[in-house]
Design an enzyme around this catalytic site. Structure first.
Site, PDB file in Angstrom:
ATOM      1  N   ALA A 169      14.353   2.353  33.690  1.00  0.00           N
ATOM      2  CA  ALA A 169      15.216   1.648  34.636  1.00  0.00           C
ATOM      3  C   ALA A 169      15.360   0.209  34.133  1.00  0.00           C
ATOM      4  O   ALA A 169      14.497  -0.284  33.399  1.00  0.00           O
ATOM      5  CB  ALA A 169      14.581   1.675  36.017  1.00  0.00           C
TER       6      ALA A 169
ATOM      7  N   GLU B  35       5.179   1.808  33.611  1.00  0.00           N
ATOM      8  CA  GLU B  35       5.303   1.162  34.920  1.00  0.00           C
ATOM      9  C   GLU B  35       4.073   0.353  35.318  1.00  0.00           C
ATOM     10  O   GLU B  35       4.184  -0.742  35.854  1.00  0.00           O
ATOM     11  CB  GLU B  35       5.603   2.209  36.012  1.00  0.00           C
ATOM     12  CG  GLU B  35       7.057   2.649  36.070  1.00  0.00           C
ATOM     13  CD  GLU B  35       7.399   3.763  35.095  1.00  0.00           C
ATOM     14  OE1 GLU B  35       6.612   4.029  34.163  1.00  0.00           O
ATOM     15  OE2 GLU B  35       8.482   4.369  35.253  1.00  0.00           O
TER      16      GLU B  35
ATOM     17  N   GLY C 231      11.834   5.551  33.748  1.00  0.00           N
ATOM     18  CA  GLY C 231      12.943   6.341  34.311  1.00  0.00           C
ATOM     19  C   GLY C 231      13.636   7.212  33.266  1.00  0.00           C
ATOM     20  O   GLY C 231      14.219   8.250  33.596  1.00  0.00           O
TER      21      GLY C 231
ATOM     22  N   GLU D 100      11.528  10.229  32.987  1.00  0.00           N
ATOM     23  CA  GLU D 100      11.770  11.037  34.188  1.00  0.00           C
ATOM     24  C   GLU D 100      13.097  11.776  34.082  1.00  0.00           C
ATOM     25  O   GLU D 100      13.217  12.931  34.506  1.00  0.00           O
ATOM     26  CB  GLU D 100      11.745  10.132  35.435  1.00  0.00           C
ATOM     27  CG  GLU D 100      10.326   9.676  35.771  1.00  0.00           C
ATOM     28  CD  GLU D 100      10.261   8.479  36.704  1.00  0.00           C
ATOM     29  OE1 GLU D 100      11.036   7.527  36.488  1.00  0.00           O
ATOM     30  OE2 GLU D 100       9.447   8.491  37.635  1.00  0.00           O
TER      31      GLU D 100
HETATM   32  N1  DAK Z   1      15.398  -2.795  31.063  1.00  0.00           N
HETATM   33  C1  DAK Z   1      16.226  -3.796  30.707  1.00  0.00           C
HETATM   34  N2  DAK Z   1      16.427  -4.155  29.412  1.00  0.00           N
HETATM   35  C2  DAK Z   1      15.778  -3.466  28.466  1.00  0.00           C
HETATM   36  C3  DAK Z   1      14.886  -2.406  28.784  1.00  0.00           C
HETATM   37  C4  DAK Z   1      14.713  -2.055  30.165  1.00  0.00           C
HETATM   38  N3  DAK Z   1      13.959  -1.043  30.562  1.00  0.00           N
HETATM   39  N4  DAK Z   1      14.385  -1.927  27.634  1.00  0.00           N
HETATM   40  C5  DAK Z   1      14.923  -2.660  26.656  1.00  0.00           C
HETATM   41  N5  DAK Z   1      15.772  -3.573  27.146  1.00  0.00           N
HETATM   42  C6  DAK Z   1      16.555  -4.564  26.412  1.00  0.00           C
HETATM   43  C7  DAK Z   1      15.682  -5.706  25.916  1.00  0.00           C
HETATM   44  O1  DAK Z   1      15.459  -6.657  26.951  1.00  0.00           O
HETATM   45  C8  DAK Z   1      16.517  -6.259  24.787  1.00  0.00           C
HETATM   46  O2  DAK Z   1      17.556  -7.025  25.340  1.00  0.00           O
HETATM   47  P1  DAK Z   1      17.883  -8.515  24.789  1.00  0.00           P
HETATM   48  O3  DAK Z   1      16.618  -9.266  24.864  1.00  0.00           O
HETATM   49  O4  DAK Z   1      18.333  -8.270  23.358  1.00  0.00           O
HETATM   50  O5  DAK Z   1      18.969  -9.016  25.675  1.00  0.00           O
HETATM   51  C9  DAK Z   1      17.149  -4.997  24.205  1.00  0.00           C
HETATM   52  O6  DAK Z   1      17.054  -3.997  25.219  1.00  0.00           O
HETATM   53  C10 DAK Z   1      16.413  -4.492  22.970  1.00  0.00           C
HETATM   54  O7  DAK Z   1      15.041  -4.358  23.315  1.00  0.00           O
HETATM   55  P2  DAK Z   1      13.857  -5.007  22.452  1.00  0.00           P
HETATM   56  O8  DAK Z   1      14.322  -6.207  21.712  1.00  0.00           O
HETATM   57  O9  DAK Z   1      12.691  -5.160  23.362  1.00  0.00           O
HETATM   58  O10 DAK Z   1      13.593  -3.832  21.391  1.00  0.00           O
HETATM   59  P3  DAK Z   1      12.231  -3.510  20.650  1.00  0.00           P
HETATM   60  O11 DAK Z   1      12.576  -2.497  19.611  1.00  0.00           O
HETATM   61  O12 DAK Z   1      11.519  -4.741  20.234  1.00  0.00           O
HETATM   62  O13 DAK Z   1      11.307  -2.804  21.773  1.00  0.00           O
HETATM   63  C11 DAK Z   1      10.907  -1.274  23.616  1.00  0.00           C
HETATM   64  C12 DAK Z   1      11.717  -1.575  22.321  1.00  0.00           C
HETATM   65  C13 DAK Z   1      11.490  -0.023  24.267  1.00  0.00           C
HETATM   66  C14 DAK Z   1       9.451  -1.006  23.234  1.00  0.00           C
HETATM   67  C15 DAK Z   1      10.976  -2.515  24.551  1.00  0.00           C
HETATM   68  O14 DAK Z   1      12.357  -2.859  24.708  1.00  0.00           O
HETATM   69  C16 DAK Z   1      10.418  -2.238  25.899  1.00  0.00           C
HETATM   70  O15 DAK Z   1       9.185  -2.268  26.074  1.00  0.00           O
HETATM   71  N6  DAK Z   1      11.293  -2.025  26.880  1.00  0.00           N
HETATM   72  C17 DAK Z   1      10.886  -1.795  28.247  1.00  0.00           C
HETATM   73  C18 DAK Z   1      10.424  -0.381  28.392  1.00  0.00           C
HETATM   74  C19 DAK Z   1       9.908  -0.100  29.777  1.00  0.00           C
HETATM   75  O16 DAK Z   1       8.959  -0.772  30.235  1.00  0.00           O
HETATM   76  N7  DAK Z   1      10.511   0.883  30.434  1.00  0.00           N
HETATM   77  C20 DAK Z   1      10.106   1.274  31.746  1.00  0.00           C
HETATM   78  C21 DAK Z   1      10.924   0.483  32.704  1.00  0.00           C
HETATM   79  S1  DAK Z   1      10.293   0.686  34.331  1.00  0.00           S
HETATM   80  C22 DAK Z   1      11.039   2.671  41.100  1.00  0.00           C
HETATM   81  C23 DAK Z   1      12.215   3.150  40.585  1.00  0.00           C
HETATM   82  C24 DAK Z   1      12.319   3.399  39.260  1.00  0.00           C
HETATM   83  C25 DAK Z   1      11.275   3.123  38.420  1.00  0.00           C
HETATM   84  C26 DAK Z   1      10.106   2.632  38.943  1.00  0.00           C
HETATM   85  C27 DAK Z   1       9.983   2.421  40.281  1.00  0.00           C
HETATM   86  N8  DAK Z   1      10.923   2.354  42.476  1.00  0.00           N
HETATM   87  C28 DAK Z   1      11.979   1.545  43.020  1.00  0.00           C
HETATM   88  C29 DAK Z   1       9.681   2.558  43.133  1.00  0.00           C
HETATM   89  C30 DAK Z   1      11.420   3.209  37.013  1.00  0.00           C
HETATM   90  C31 DAK Z   1      10.819   2.233  36.292  1.00  0.00           C
HETATM   91  C32 DAK Z   1      11.042   2.058  34.908  1.00  0.00           C
HETATM   92  O17 DAK Z   1      11.706   2.813  34.245  1.00  0.00           O
END
Ligand code: DAK
Length: 262
Positions: free
Chosen positions: A67, A135, A112, A115
């Protein structure tokens, strides 16, 4: 709908190739992507000309990196609950979609995004695919069904192993945990392999495929006895279809069946 983040190609054989395309954010699910996906799956639900969907991510790095954290971080209590419910509703509509959805995971499938892959019927991945629930590293828990669905798939211990640590695992490890059916060397082979598999589904009786998917899905909620009862009722329904007659007649006549979906 004017799609900005979905690319799709509908082929004559009923294979729909659907790509989530927000490459600059590694295909993270913001409201706009969620809206487009919801519209797509709701507006095509029960469209018999779609026999199978191959879902993948645009670009070379990511299926869906979760997400959108930048959009999520300011949500208050009621907004976060409605966000989670919206996402869960979308994933449920994919889980219950009439046609199978094959996830071709071409890179990151995190949070997400993981998921979303889990609510598909079959998962294939390229060697560079990475799976995880980060998360807990963000101060939240999976909100689109991860705690419920992963446990059913990999068991309590493996689900806790992943969700409590936030560890990101390789395609090989995901394969060992029974999350995946196949790993391909690279993205091109992955997409070709997923399409090749989808073509096999598209050749089958659409009603058989739909009801088989439904019978497996409901098995999670039913006792074996009730599940068998449900299975036999669906089995009976298929004997009222033209496709059952065609399938069996073709076998007797030693030719390939041509299913019309009736
Ligand atoms: N959201 C927003 N932007 C994202 C993103 C994300 N999940 N993942 C990557 N990006 C963006 C980065 O910010 C970056 O943007 P700029 O800085 O260039 O503007 C661009 O994509 C490229 O990413 P990186 O520069 O970070 O690329 P790397 O190769 O260095 O790293 C990475 C790749 C996937 C390891 C890293 O980007 C990363 O850690 N991303 C976040 C992954 C993550 O934590 N995903 C889980 C998100 S939490 C709920 C509802 C839903 C959910 C939970 C609760 N409720 C309401 C209860 C779901 C939650 C999630 O999915």
């Amino acid at each position: 709908m004017d799609y900005k983040h979905l690319k799709f190609e509908k082929r004559n054989d009923g294979v729909m190739i659907l790509k989530i395309s927000r490459v600059e954010a590694l295909n993270a699910l913001n409201k706009s992507v969620l809206n487009e996906l919801s519209y797509f799956f709701n507006s095509t639900m029960n469209d018999c000309s779609i026999r199978v969907v191959v879902l993948t991510g645009d670009g070379e790095k990511s299926f869906v990196a979760g997400a959108d954290i930048k959009e999520m971080y300011n949500l208050n209590l009621s907004e976060s609950v409605s966000f989670a419910k919206y996402g869960q509703k979308l994933l449920l509509s994919m889980y219950n979609y009439h046609a199978p959805i094959v996830a071709a995971v071409n890179g990151y499938a995190l949070g997400g995004g993981f998921e979303m892959a889990l609510c598909c019927d079959v998962i294939f991945a390229s060697k560079n695919a990475r799976f995880g629930f980060p998360e807990v590293t963000l101060g939240i828990i999976p909100g689109f069904g991860g705690t419920q669905v992963l446990r059913r798939l990999v068991g309590e211990k493996n689900a806790k192993y992943l969700i409590l640590s936030g560890e990101i695992i390789s395609a090989e490890d995901a394969y060992r945990m029974n999350i995946l059916s196949k790993i391909y060397e690279n993205q091109a082979d992955l997409v070709a392999g997923a399409i090749n598999y989808a073509e096999k589904i598209a050749k089958n009786s659409p009603k058989s495929v739909e009801l088989a998917k439904r019978a497996i899905n409901v098995s999670f909620d039913l006792s074996l006895e009730r599940g068998l009862e449900y299975e036999s009722s669906l089995f009976g329904v298929l004997f009222t279809t033209d496709d059952q007659k065609e399938g069996m007649r073709a076998f007797v006549e030693k030719r390939k069946a041509e299913f019309k979906g009736n």
